[in-house]
Design a protein around this motif. Sequence first.
Motif, PDB file in Angstrom:
ATOM      1  N   PRO A  21      34.399  39.432 -38.318  1.00  0.00           N
ATOM      2  CA  PRO A  21      34.882  38.400 -37.300  1.00  0.00           C
ATOM      3  C   PRO A  21      34.718  36.890 -37.933  1.00  0.00           C
ATOM      4  O   PRO A  21      33.622  36.809 -38.321  1.00  0.00           O
ATOM      5  N   ILE A  22      35.454  36.102 -37.626  1.00  0.00           N
ATOM      6  CA  ILE A  22      35.401  34.701 -38.013  1.00  0.00           C
ATOM      7  C   ILE A  22      34.547  33.911 -36.829  1.00  0.00           C
ATOM      8  O   ILE A  22      34.958  34.309 -35.661  1.00  0.00           O
ATOM      9  N   ASP A  23      33.489  33.540 -37.448  1.00  0.00           N
ATOM     10  CA  ASP A  23      32.565  32.974 -36.259  1.00  0.00           C
ATOM     11  C   ASP A  23      32.927  31.312 -36.138  1.00  0.00           C
ATOM     12  O   ASP A  23      32.801  30.488 -36.963  1.00  0.00           O
ATOM     13  N   ASP A  24      33.679  31.072 -35.037  1.00  0.00           N
ATOM     14  CA  ASP A  24      34.282  29.483 -34.724  1.00  0.00           C
ATOM     15  C   ASP A  24      33.658  28.965 -33.342  1.00  0.00           C
ATOM     16  O   ASP A  24      34.491  28.431 -32.802  1.00  0.00           O
ATOM     17  N   ALA A  25      32.840  29.818 -32.755  1.00  0.00           N
ATOM     18  CA  ALA A  25      32.417  29.551 -31.347  1.00  0.00           C
ATOM     19  C   ALA A  25      31.623  28.242 -31.238  1.00  0.00           C
ATOM     20  O   ALA A  25      31.506  27.603 -30.262  1.00  0.00           O
ATOM     21  N   ASN A  26      31.157  27.643 -32.232  1.00  0.00           N
ATOM     22  CA  ASN A  26      30.270  26.387 -32.326  1.00  0.00           C
ATOM     23  C   ASN A  26      31.313  25.306 -32.613  1.00  0.00           C
ATOM     24  O   ASN A  26      32.416  25.680 -33.351  1.00  0.00           O
ATOM     25  N   PRO A  27      31.049  24.074 -32.235  1.00  0.00           N
ATOM     26  CA  PRO A  27      32.229  22.989 -32.576  1.00  0.00           C
ATOM     27  C   PRO A  27      32.226  22.534 -34.017  1.00  0.00           C
ATOM     28  O   PRO A  27      32.912  21.602 -34.055  1.00  0.00           O
ATOM     29  N   ASP A  46      25.849  34.601 -33.365  1.00  0.00           N
ATOM     30  CA  ASP A  46      26.863  33.492 -33.684  1.00  0.00           C
ATOM     31  C   ASP A  46      25.928  32.405 -34.240  1.00  0.00           C
ATOM     32  O   ASP A  46      24.753  32.290 -33.866  1.00  0.00           O
ATOM     33  N   LEU A  47      26.170  31.418 -34.780  1.00  0.00           N
ATOM     34  CA  LEU A  47      25.692  30.271 -35.266  1.00  0.00           C
ATOM     35  C   LEU A  47      25.259  29.459 -34.225  1.00  0.00           C
ATOM     36  O   LEU A  47      24.111  28.801 -34.095  1.00  0.00           O
ATOM     37  N   LYS A  48      25.891  29.303 -33.071  1.00  0.00           N
ATOM     38  CA  LYS A  48      25.746  28.535 -32.036  1.00  0.00           C
ATOM     39  C   LYS A  48      24.467  29.076 -31.137  1.00  0.00           C
ATOM     40  O   LYS A  48      23.751  28.457 -30.445  1.00  0.00           O
ATOM     41  N   ASP A  49      24.289  30.403 -31.281  1.00  0.00           N
ATOM     42  CA  ASP A  49      22.997  31.172 -30.754  1.00  0.00           C
ATOM     43  C   ASP A  49      21.656  31.244 -31.443  1.00  0.00           C
ATOM     44  O   ASP A  49      20.930  31.641 -31.091  1.00  0.00           O
ATOM     45  N   SER A  50      21.857  30.409 -32.715  1.00  0.00           N
ATOM     46  CA  SER A  50      20.852  30.475 -33.776  1.00  0.00           C
ATOM     47  C   SER A  50      19.963  29.073 -33.242  1.00  0.00           C
ATOM     48  O   SER A  50      20.361  28.277 -32.612  1.00  0.00           O
ATOM     49  N   THR A  51      19.099  28.848 -34.554  1.00  0.00           N
ATOM     50  CA  THR A  51      18.335  27.485 -34.445  1.00  0.00           C
ATOM     51  C   THR A  51      18.931  26.569 -35.259  1.00  0.00           C
ATOM     52  O   THR A  51      18.490  25.521 -35.614  1.00  0.00           O
ATOM     53  N   CYS A  52      20.058  26.537 -35.812  1.00  0.00           N
ATOM     54  CA  CYS A  52      20.931  25.847 -36.560  1.00  0.00           C
ATOM     55  C   CYS A  52      21.004  24.450 -36.042  1.00  0.00           C
ATOM     56  O   CYS A  52      21.355  24.386 -34.739  1.00  0.00           O
ATOM     57  N   VAL A  53      21.146  23.389 -36.613  1.00  0.00           N
ATOM     58  CA  VAL A  53      21.154  22.062 -35.824  1.00  0.00           C
ATOM     59  C   VAL A  53      22.480  21.430 -36.411  1.00  0.00           C
ATOM     60  O   VAL A  53      22.559  20.138 -36.401  1.00  0.00           O
ATOM     61  N   LEU A  88      32.452  28.727 -45.694  1.00  0.00           N
ATOM     62  CA  LEU A  88      31.844  27.808 -44.630  1.00  0.00           C
ATOM     63  C   LEU A  88      32.686  26.315 -44.525  1.00  0.00           C
ATOM     64  O   LEU A  88      32.905  25.698 -45.713  1.00  0.00           O
ATOM     65  N   MET A  89      33.102  25.878 -43.507  1.00  0.00           N
ATOM     66  CA  MET A  89      33.963  24.886 -43.407  1.00  0.00           C
ATOM     67  C   MET A  89      33.606  23.648 -42.420  1.00  0.00           C
ATOM     68  O   MET A  89      33.371  24.198 -41.364  1.00  0.00           O
ATOM     69  N   ASP A  90      33.669  22.655 -42.546  1.00  0.00           N
ATOM     70  CA  ASP A  90      33.394  21.696 -41.589  1.00  0.00           C
ATOM     71  C   ASP A  90      34.602  21.855 -40.797  1.00  0.00           C
ATOM     72  O   ASP A  90      35.706  21.257 -40.968  1.00  0.00           O
ATOM     73  N   LYS A  91      34.632  21.808 -39.392  1.00  0.00           N
ATOM     74  CA  LYS A  91      35.525  22.158 -38.459  1.00  0.00           C
ATOM     75  C   LYS A  91      36.287  20.620 -38.211  1.00  0.00           C
ATOM     76  O   LYS A  91      37.679  20.699 -37.945  1.00  0.00           O
ATOM     77  N   SER A  92      35.636  19.587 -38.372  1.00  0.00           N
ATOM     78  CA  SER A  92      36.182  18.261 -38.156  1.00  0.00           C
ATOM     79  C   SER A  92      37.368  17.798 -39.217  1.00  0.00           C
ATOM     80  O   SER A  92      37.930  17.062 -39.020  1.00  0.00           O
ATOM     81  N   MET A  93      37.110  18.811 -40.441  1.00  0.00           N
ATOM     82  CA  MET A  93      37.955  18.208 -41.569  1.00  0.00           C
ATOM     83  C   MET A  93      39.131  19.293 -41.589  1.00  0.00           C
ATOM     84  O   MET A  93      39.862  18.974 -42.480  1.00  0.00           O
ATOM     85  N   ILE A  94      39.240  20.347 -41.134  1.00  0.00           N
ATOM     86  CA  ILE A  94      40.192  21.335 -41.091  1.00  0.00           C
ATOM     87  C   ILE A  94      41.671  20.937 -40.830  1.00  0.00           C
ATOM     88  O   ILE A  94      41.848  20.283 -39.630  1.00  0.00           O
ATOM     89  N   GLY A  95      42.739  20.920 -41.717  1.00  0.00           N
ATOM     90  CA  GLY A  95      44.027  20.735 -41.438  1.00  0.00           C
ATOM     91  C   GLY A  95      44.353  19.012 -41.602  1.00  0.00           C
ATOM     92  O   GLY A  95      45.159  18.725 -41.459  1.00  0.00           O
ATOM     93  N   LYS A  96      43.231  18.167 -41.966  1.00  0.00           N
ATOM     94  CA  LYS A  96      43.442  16.854 -41.982  1.00  0.00           C
ATOM     95  C   LYS A  96      43.831  16.628 -43.532  1.00  0.00           C
ATOM     96  O   LYS A  96      44.428  15.286 -43.740  1.00  0.00           O
ATOM     97  N   GLY A  97      43.758  17.409 -44.581  1.00  0.00           N
ATOM     98  CA  GLY A  97      44.128  16.704 -45.516  1.00  0.00           C
ATOM     99  C   GLY A  97      43.583  17.638 -46.843  1.00  0.00           C
ATOM    100  O   GLY A  97      42.576  18.426 -46.574  1.00  0.00           O
ATOM    101  N   ARG A  98      44.254  17.663 -47.910  1.00  0.00           N
ATOM    102  CA  ARG A  98      43.640  18.812 -49.167  1.00  0.00           C
ATOM    103  C   ARG A  98      42.595  17.863 -49.869  1.00  0.00           C
ATOM    104  O   ARG A  98      42.655  16.747 -49.796  1.00  0.00           O
ATOM    105  N   ALA A  99      41.967  18.384 -50.606  1.00  0.00           N
ATOM    106  CA  ALA A  99      40.753  17.821 -51.384  1.00  0.00           C
ATOM    107  C   ALA A  99      41.421  16.504 -52.477  1.00  0.00           C
ATOM    108  O   ALA A  99      40.676  15.643 -52.517  1.00  0.00           O
ATOM    109  N   TRP A 100      42.533  16.694 -53.145  1.00  0.00           N
ATOM    110  CA  TRP A 100      42.861  15.872 -53.719  1.00  0.00           C
ATOM    111  C   TRP A 100      43.644  14.755 -53.134  1.00  0.00           C
ATOM    112  O   TRP A 100      43.959  13.691 -53.815  1.00  0.00           O
TER     113      TRP A 100
END
Length: 310
Positions: A133-139, A185-192, A206-218
């Motif tokens: 399963p994909i863990d996307d429960a944290n923001p 899930d990561l939201k239930d761990s000690t991750c900061v 591992l992807m930064d959710k704030s960057m998804i869909g906003k542009g390609r690397a190039w």
Amino acid sequence: MELLSLTIDGREVSVPKGTTVLEACRMNNIPIPTLCHAPELTPPGACRLCVVQIEGMRNLPPSCVTQATQGMKVETQNPKVRNARKTILELLVANHPLDCMTCQKLGDCSLAEYAYEYGVAGKVYQGEKRKLPIDDANPYILRDLNKCILCGKCIATCEAVTERNVIGFAYRGFQAKVSTFMDTDLKDSTCVYCNRCVAICPVGALMDKSMIGKGRAWELTKEDVTCTFCDSGCEFVINSKNGKVLGVTAKSASNGRPLCLKGRIGSDFRYNPERTDMPFINQDGEFVQVTWSEFLGLGNIVEKINSLTK
């Protein structure tokens, strides 16, 4: 400093004593593929993609954990070495989702880059695919462990932070994966959510959710800056597209301090529709909007300077 002389691909080079074969190659602009290696972290020798042939050795050793010695003769691109690397890539791709066209990591994925270089299409080995399963429960971080290649870089960079150790390897064999304590899930761990693991991941696990869909690397313009929210001086990268800031990513995976949430999501303030152009001050229990000169007390300063010059 004691120097060692060795021959790499028929070329004689000199490197400091204690240098690994991989470091010796990179010092002399000799390309060697790596997935698990990061210069600032302890080399785990996990992916084996950096194998080379060394005269006198029966097997192909990983160059990232092999010390250079005086008179060593190294081959980095002969058919035996390249075939071994291609087989390693075929095995990795056999258990990896091939959704590259829609993957946010496209253009910045080391696995895709090497698969292209070595002509790997994922057709040699067929077998069971992971369906985790994909863990996307944290923001903040999206974790798709089906794309994880078990390189261990995320674990190493997390361990580099004192008293962190949020993630580690769990289970064995085909079921092995990177997991939090008790596999929550990561939201239930000690991750900061410092995002060091995201910055160092070579694939799209591992992807930064704030960057998804906003542009390609190039498409992104990257600018190295130092955070000014506090006096820690964390360094990060501002990612922009067409002159607009899309997000902030960690610059270093291990050196310096991890990036806190305030520093990383602070860029959102720039485009917040509720942001005001003028400051407020508390007057008799009510917040009243004033000019910046009044807020900073510049008016009083100017008056004092004028009175002194008269």
